[in-house]
Write a protein that holds these residues in place. Sequence first.
Motif, PDB file in Angstrom:
ATOM      1  N   ASN A  35      -1.682  62.499  12.526  1.00 14.25           N
ATOM      2  CA  ASN A  35      -1.707  63.908  12.121  1.00 14.25           C
ATOM      3  C   ASN A  35      -2.508  64.113  10.839  1.00 14.25           C
ATOM      4  O   ASN A  35      -3.298  65.057  10.743  1.00 14.25           O
ATOM      5  CB  ASN A  35      -0.285  64.444  11.942  1.00 14.25           C
ATOM      6  CG  ASN A  35       0.475  64.512  13.248  1.00 14.25           C
ATOM      7  OD1 ASN A  35      -0.113  64.533  14.328  1.00 14.25           O
ATOM      8  ND2 ASN A  35       1.798  64.541  13.153  1.00 14.25           N
ATOM      9  N   ILE A  36      -2.304  63.217   9.864  1.00 13.23           N
ATOM     10  CA  ILE A  36      -3.045  63.374   8.606  1.00 13.23           C
ATOM     11  C   ILE A  36      -4.535  63.115   8.825  1.00 13.23           C
ATOM     12  O   ILE A  36      -5.376  63.739   8.186  1.00 13.23           O
ATOM     13  CB  ILE A  36      -2.488  62.483   7.472  1.00 13.23           C
ATOM     14  CG1 ILE A  36      -2.531  61.001   7.842  1.00 13.23           C
ATOM     15  CG2 ILE A  36      -1.113  62.918   7.049  1.00 13.23           C
ATOM     16  CD1 ILE A  36      -2.236  60.054   6.680  1.00 13.23           C
ATOM     17  N   GLY A  37      -4.850  62.209   9.737  1.00 17.91           N
ATOM     18  CA  GLY A  37      -6.255  61.942  10.057  1.00 17.91           C
ATOM     19  C   GLY A  37      -6.903  63.123  10.741  1.00 17.91           C
ATOM     20  O   GLY A  37      -8.038  63.498  10.427  1.00 17.91           O
ATOM     21  N   GLU A 122      -2.080  51.559   5.465  1.00 18.79           N
ATOM     22  CA  GLU A 122      -1.658  50.215   5.077  1.00 18.79           C
ATOM     23  C   GLU A 122      -0.154  50.154   4.825  1.00 18.79           C
ATOM     24  O   GLU A 122       0.509  49.191   5.209  1.00 18.79           O
ATOM     25  CB  GLU A 122      -2.426  49.750   3.836  1.00 18.79           C
ATOM     26  CG  GLU A 122      -3.856  49.374   4.122  1.00 18.79           C
ATOM     27  CD  GLU A 122      -4.656  49.001   2.875  1.00 18.79           C
ATOM     28  OE1 GLU A 122      -4.217  49.340   1.744  1.00 18.79           O
ATOM     29  OE2 GLU A 122      -5.718  48.385   3.041  1.00 18.79           O
ATOM     30  N   LEU A 123       0.384  51.202   4.184  1.00 25.44           N
ATOM     31  CA  LEU A 123       1.830  51.234   3.946  1.00 25.44           C
ATOM     32  C   LEU A 123       2.599  51.243   5.266  1.00 25.44           C
ATOM     33  O   LEU A 123       3.591  50.518   5.426  1.00 25.44           O
ATOM     34  CB  LEU A 123       2.211  52.462   3.116  1.00 25.44           C
ATOM     35  CG  LEU A 123       1.846  52.425   1.633  1.00 25.44           C
ATOM     36  CD1 LEU A 123       2.156  53.769   0.970  1.00 25.44           C
ATOM     37  CD2 LEU A 123       2.593  51.300   0.928  1.00 25.44           C
ATOM     38  N   ALA A 124       2.134  52.054   6.201  1.00 25.95           N
ATOM     39  CA  ALA A 124       2.796  52.125   7.511  1.00 25.95           C
ATOM     40  C   ALA A 124       2.677  50.790   8.246  1.00 25.95           C
ATOM     41  O   ALA A 124       3.645  50.320   8.857  1.00 25.95           O
ATOM     42  CB  ALA A 124       2.190  53.253   8.335  1.00 25.95           C
ATOM     43  N   LYS A 158       2.369  56.605  15.242  1.00 20.82           N
ATOM     44  CA  LYS A 158       3.686  57.237  15.126  1.00 20.82           C
ATOM     45  C   LYS A 158       4.275  57.017  13.732  1.00 20.82           C
ATOM     46  O   LYS A 158       4.868  57.935  13.147  1.00 20.82           O
ATOM     47  CB  LYS A 158       4.640  56.683  16.192  1.00 20.82           C
ATOM     48  CG  LYS A 158       4.310  57.138  17.583  1.00 20.82           C
ATOM     49  CD  LYS A 158       5.231  56.483  18.608  1.00 20.82           C
ATOM     50  CE  LYS A 158       4.770  56.793  20.027  1.00 20.82           C
ATOM     51  NZ  LYS A 158       5.501  56.011  21.023  1.00 20.82           N
ATOM     52  N   ARG A 159       4.100  55.827  13.215  1.00 21.09           N
ATOM     53  CA  ARG A 159       4.670  55.505  11.894  1.00 21.09           C
ATOM     54  C   ARG A 159       3.947  56.298  10.794  1.00 21.09           C
ATOM     55  O   ARG A 159       4.591  56.813   9.877  1.00 21.09           O
ATOM     56  CB  ARG A 159       4.548  54.005  11.631  1.00 21.09           C
ATOM     57  CG  ARG A 159       5.190  53.546  10.354  1.00 21.09           C
ATOM     58  CD  ARG A 159       6.692  53.882  10.389  1.00 21.09           C
ATOM     59  NE  ARG A 159       7.359  53.428   9.224  1.00 21.09           N
ATOM     60  CZ  ARG A 159       8.293  52.494   9.233  1.00 21.09           C
ATOM     61  NH1 ARG A 159       8.653  51.915  10.361  1.00 21.09           N
ATOM     62  NH2 ARG A 159       8.871  52.147   8.116  1.00 21.09           N
ATOM     63  N   ILE A 160       2.644  56.412  10.890  1.00 19.41           N
ATOM     64  CA  ILE A 160       1.892  57.203   9.892  1.00 19.41           C
ATOM     65  C   ILE A 160       2.362  58.648   9.954  1.00 19.41           C
ATOM     66  O   ILE A 160       2.586  59.288   8.923  1.00 19.41           O
ATOM     67  CB  ILE A 160       0.361  57.096  10.133  1.00 19.41           C
ATOM     68  CG1 ILE A 160      -0.129  55.685   9.851  1.00 19.41           C
ATOM     69  CG2 ILE A 160      -0.380  58.106   9.243  1.00 19.41           C
ATOM     70  CD1 ILE A 160      -1.574  55.435  10.293  1.00 19.41           C
ATOM     71  N   ASN A 161       2.514  59.181  11.172  1.00 20.63           N
ATOM     72  CA  ASN A 161       2.975  60.564  11.340  1.00 20.63           C
ATOM     73  C   ASN A 161       4.373  60.751  10.752  1.00 20.63           C
ATOM     74  O   ASN A 161       4.659  61.759  10.104  1.00 20.63           O
ATOM     75  CB  ASN A 161       2.962  60.976  12.806  1.00 20.63           C
ATOM     76  CG  ASN A 161       1.549  61.115  13.350  1.00 20.63           C
ATOM     77  OD1 ASN A 161       0.582  61.220  12.603  1.00 20.63           O
ATOM     78  ND2 ASN A 161       1.430  61.102  14.647  1.00 20.63           N
TER      79      ASN A 161
END
Length: 164
Positions: A35-37, A122-124, A158-161
């Motif tokens: 989503n952020i991308g 990277e955090l995700a 999914k994790r980034i979102n």
Amino acid sequence: MKKLVSVLVGLLLIGSAQATEVAVVDFRAALLQSNIGQEAAKAPKQKVADMDARLKEEQATLQQLAEELKRDELTLSEEEFKKRRQGLAQRQQQIQVLAAKMQNEAKSIEQQLIKSLTPKGELALKAIIEEKKLDLVLNRQLSLYANQGVDITGELVKRINKDN
């Protein structure tokens, strides 16, 4: 002697029983699909679309000039024909230079976008690595073969979102 061989085989089996957890990921794709991308890519996509429209406009103008020259070829003096043909050649070179510049600018825009999204990705990814206790994560493009079960790209999206 048999006991020694048995002990060595046993040690080898114990060492090989410790499986290495491996996964593959398309990090770039995950960043761009998140989503952020998607949100961050709106302005750059519009800029690239504007550059593409300008390039197509220039190419259409060049095509029109070439057709006019072909149509007028028999009515122009030899000197005027050569002059217009040289002008067309120069314009074509300018368009090629413009296309190369635009292509480089588009690559630069994408690289900047990826660079700005990388820390969150990277955090995700680190969180997934810890959760799954992964020993090795490879870039999907570098692997010759990977079972779909080891591809964590979708999970990373999914994790980034979720985290953002």
